[in-house]
Design an enzyme around this catalytic site. Structure first.
Site, PDB file in Angstrom:
ATOM      1  CD  GLU A   1      -2.445  -7.570   2.987  1.00  0.00           C
ATOM      2  OE1 GLU A   1      -2.009  -6.224   2.464  1.00  0.00           O
ATOM      3  OE2 GLU A   1      -3.279  -8.145   4.210  1.00  0.00           O
TER       4      GLU A   1
ATOM      5  CD  GLU B   1       1.561  -5.193   6.003  1.00  0.00           C
ATOM      6  OE1 GLU B   1       2.430  -6.424   5.926  1.00  0.00           O
ATOM      7  OE2 GLU B   1       1.319  -4.981   4.529  1.00  0.00           O
TER       8      GLU B   1
ATOM      9  CB  ALA C   1      -0.715  -0.234   1.471  1.00  0.00           C
TER      10      ALA C   1
ATOM     11  N   GLY D   1       0.434  -5.212   1.044  1.00  0.00           N
ATOM     12  CA  GLY D   1      -0.801  -5.464   0.301  1.00  0.00           C
ATOM     13  C   GLY D   1      -0.650  -5.477  -1.496  1.00  0.00           C
TER      14      GLY D   1
HETATM   15  N1  COA Z   1       4.225   3.578  -0.610  1.00  0.00           N
HETATM   16  C1  COA Z   1       5.041   4.416  -0.952  1.00  0.00           C
HETATM   17  N2  COA Z   1       6.142   4.494  -1.528  1.00  0.00           N
HETATM   18  C2  COA Z   1       6.689   3.112  -2.060  1.00  0.00           C
HETATM   19  C3  COA Z   1       6.627   2.197  -1.492  1.00  0.00           C
HETATM   20  C4  COA Z   1       4.943   1.924  -1.268  1.00  0.00           C
HETATM   21  N3  COA Z   1       5.181   0.761  -0.066  1.00  0.00           N
HETATM   22  N4  COA Z   1       7.491   1.253  -1.279  1.00  0.00           N
HETATM   23  C5  COA Z   1       8.326   1.740  -2.778  1.00  0.00           C
HETATM   24  N5  COA Z   1       8.244   3.008  -2.870  1.00  0.00           N
HETATM   25  C6  COA Z   1       8.758   4.097  -3.239  1.00  0.00           C
HETATM   26  C7  COA Z   1      10.033   4.258  -2.580  1.00  0.00           C
HETATM   27  O1  COA Z   1       9.202   5.712  -2.004  1.00  0.00           O
HETATM   28  C8  COA Z   1      10.223   4.728  -3.729  1.00  0.00           C
HETATM   29  O2  COA Z   1      10.179   6.911  -4.049  1.00  0.00           O
HETATM   30  P1  COA Z   1      10.881   8.110  -4.137  1.00  0.00           P
HETATM   31  O3  COA Z   1      12.028   7.283  -5.649  1.00  0.00           O
HETATM   32  O4  COA Z   1      10.092   8.461  -5.050  1.00  0.00           O
HETATM   33  O5  COA Z   1      11.453   7.993  -2.866  1.00  0.00           O
HETATM   34  C9  COA Z   1      10.675   4.113  -4.808  1.00  0.00           C
HETATM   35  O6  COA Z   1       9.183   3.348  -4.845  1.00  0.00           O
HETATM   36  C10 COA Z   1      11.581   3.332  -5.397  1.00  0.00           C
HETATM   37  O7  COA Z   1      11.410   2.526  -4.076  1.00  0.00           O
HETATM   38  P2  COA Z   1      13.358   2.255  -2.862  1.00  0.00           P
HETATM   39  O8  COA Z   1      12.799   2.938  -1.557  1.00  0.00           O
HETATM   40  O9  COA Z   1      13.896   3.610  -2.914  1.00  0.00           O
HETATM   41  O10 COA Z   1      13.637   1.367  -3.503  1.00  0.00           O
HETATM   42  P3  COA Z   1      15.139   0.143  -3.459  1.00  0.00           P
HETATM   43  O11 COA Z   1      15.221  -1.010  -3.893  1.00  0.00           O
HETATM   44  O12 COA Z   1      15.605   0.366  -2.368  1.00  0.00           O
HETATM   45  O13 COA Z   1      14.018  -0.877  -1.689  1.00  0.00           O
HETATM   46  C11 COA Z   1      11.797  -2.033  -1.328  1.00  0.00           C
HETATM   47  C12 COA Z   1      12.748  -1.973  -2.804  1.00  0.00           C
HETATM   48  C13 COA Z   1      10.967  -2.272  -1.689  1.00  0.00           C
HETATM   49  C14 COA Z   1      12.636  -2.921  -0.601  1.00  0.00           C
HETATM   50  C15 COA Z   1      11.599  -0.783  -0.676  1.00  0.00           C
HETATM   51  O14 COA Z   1      10.803   0.294  -1.715  1.00  0.00           O
HETATM   52  C16 COA Z   1      10.435  -0.465   0.694  1.00  0.00           C
HETATM   53  O15 COA Z   1      10.712  -1.604   1.675  1.00  0.00           O
HETATM   54  N6  COA Z   1       9.065  -0.520   0.435  1.00  0.00           N
HETATM   55  C17 COA Z   1       7.919  -0.208   1.132  1.00  0.00           C
HETATM   56  C18 COA Z   1       7.797  -1.591   1.286  1.00  0.00           C
HETATM   57  C19 COA Z   1       6.589  -1.880   2.774  1.00  0.00           C
HETATM   58  O16 COA Z   1       7.234  -1.998   3.282  1.00  0.00           O
HETATM   59  N7  COA Z   1       5.274  -2.084   2.031  1.00  0.00           N
HETATM   60  C20 COA Z   1       3.862  -2.518   2.786  1.00  0.00           C
HETATM   61  C21 COA Z   1       3.577  -1.268   3.292  1.00  0.00           C
HETATM   62  S1  COA Z   1       1.675  -1.574   4.140  1.00  0.00           S
END
Ligand code: COA
Length: 260
Positions: free
Chosen positions: A115, A135, A66, A112
């Site tokens: 999910e 989460e 999400a 999400g």
């Molecule tokens: N919500 C909003 N933005 C998200 C996102 C999310 N769930 N997951 C990734 N993004 C965005 C990042 O903020 C980043 O945006 P920016 O370039 O404007 O800063 C972009 O997507 C790329 O992500 P980034 O984190 O730079 O890539 P990465 O390769 O370093 O890491 C992940 C990849 C998936 C490990 C990391 O993005 C992450 O942990 N995301 C969140 C996962 C999460 O907790 N999901 C559950 C949500 S309830």
């Protein structure tokens, strides 16, 4: 609705929905959830569409969760509403769709995203896929059905570990857990999903919709799976598809289901 965050392709009675926010790793913001709801509803109402494949654009992510930026400031009430509306509009909606849905998991499927993949009727992953429910690392819990569907798919102990550690598992582990049905190279992911969809679309879509309902009934606390199966089984006898399927068998020919 004009779609901005998803696009749909249709070929051989199979529709592929691609979530298209690669710069945000296809994170599910409110608009994307609404667009997905509308797309699934529209395709489910189209008699020519026999199977729907859902995937993410780019090489990195199916859906990274999400959109955290949208709910970071939410109150208790807003949080509850976010989960309730999301489950109703997308996650439970997809699970209970009469048209089969296959998730093609092409990278990160987190929160999400996992999910959503678990709401699909089954899952196929590319070997670079990574899946998890992170989460609790954000101080929240899975709210789009993850605490229910993950134990159904992998068992309670594995689900508890995944939820509590907030860790990710790779595609091979997901396969060994039964979370995905196949693992293939990225270039083989959509072709395999299309092949499986092709096999499904040879069968009676009316019977398949009844089967989905009966299987799901067994996982719901307020429905009796066996009773639902009996009703659905009986209902099939009143369909054109049943007449065609049984007649074709007796005439030693391939069935051509009218879909009614
Ligand atoms: N919500 C909003 N933005 C998200 C996102 C999310 N769930 N997951 C990734 N993004 C965005 C990042 O903020 C980043 O945006 P920016 O370039 O404007 O800063 C972009 O997507 C790329 O992500 P980034 O984190 O730079 O890539 P990465 O390769 O370093 O890491 C992940 C990849 C998936 C490990 C990391 O993005 C992450 O942990 N995301 C969140 C996962 C999460 O907790 N999901 C559950 C949500 S309830």
């Amino acid at each position: 609705m004009e779609y901005q965050n998803i696009y749909i392709e249709e070929e051989n009675n199979i529709a592929t929905i691609t979530i298209d926010r690669p710069k945000k790793l296809n994170a599910l913001n409110k608009r994307t959830i609404t667009e997905l709801h509308d797309a699934f509803k529209e395709l489910d109402g189209d008699k020519n569409i026999k199977v729907i494949i859902i995937t993410g654009s780019g090489e990195k992510a199916f859906v990274a969760g999400a959109d955290i930026s949208e709910f970071a400031h939410f109150s208790v009430e807003e949080g509850g509403l976010l989960a309730a509306k999301g489950q109703e509009m997308l996650f439970s909606f997809v699970e209970n769709l009469g048209t089969p849905v296959i998730a093609a998991v092409n990278g990160f499927a987190l929160g999400g995203g996992l999910e959503l993949a678990m709401s699909a009727h089954f899952r196929v992953a590319s070997d670079n896929a990574r899946m998890g429910l992170p989460e609790v690392s954000l101080g929240v819990i899975p709210g789009y059905g993850g605490t229910q569907r993950l134990p159904q798919l992998v068992g309670k102990g594995r689900a508890m570990e995944m939820v509590m550690t907030a860790g990710m598992i790779n595609a091979d582990k997901a396969l060994s857990y039964g979370l995905v049905n196949y693992v293939v190279g990225p270039e083989e992911l959509l072709p395999l999903c299309q092949k499986l969809a092709g096999k499904i679309s040879n069968n009676s879509s009316v019977a398949i919709a009844h089967a989905i309902k009966a299987v799901n009934a067994g996982y719901s606390y307020d429905t009796d799976g066996y009773a639902t199966e009996i009703d659905a089984f009986g209902a099939c006898f009143g369909t054109q598809d049943f007449k065609e399927g049984t007649t074709a068998f007796l005439e030693k020919r391939k069935a051509d289901f009218p879909g009614s």
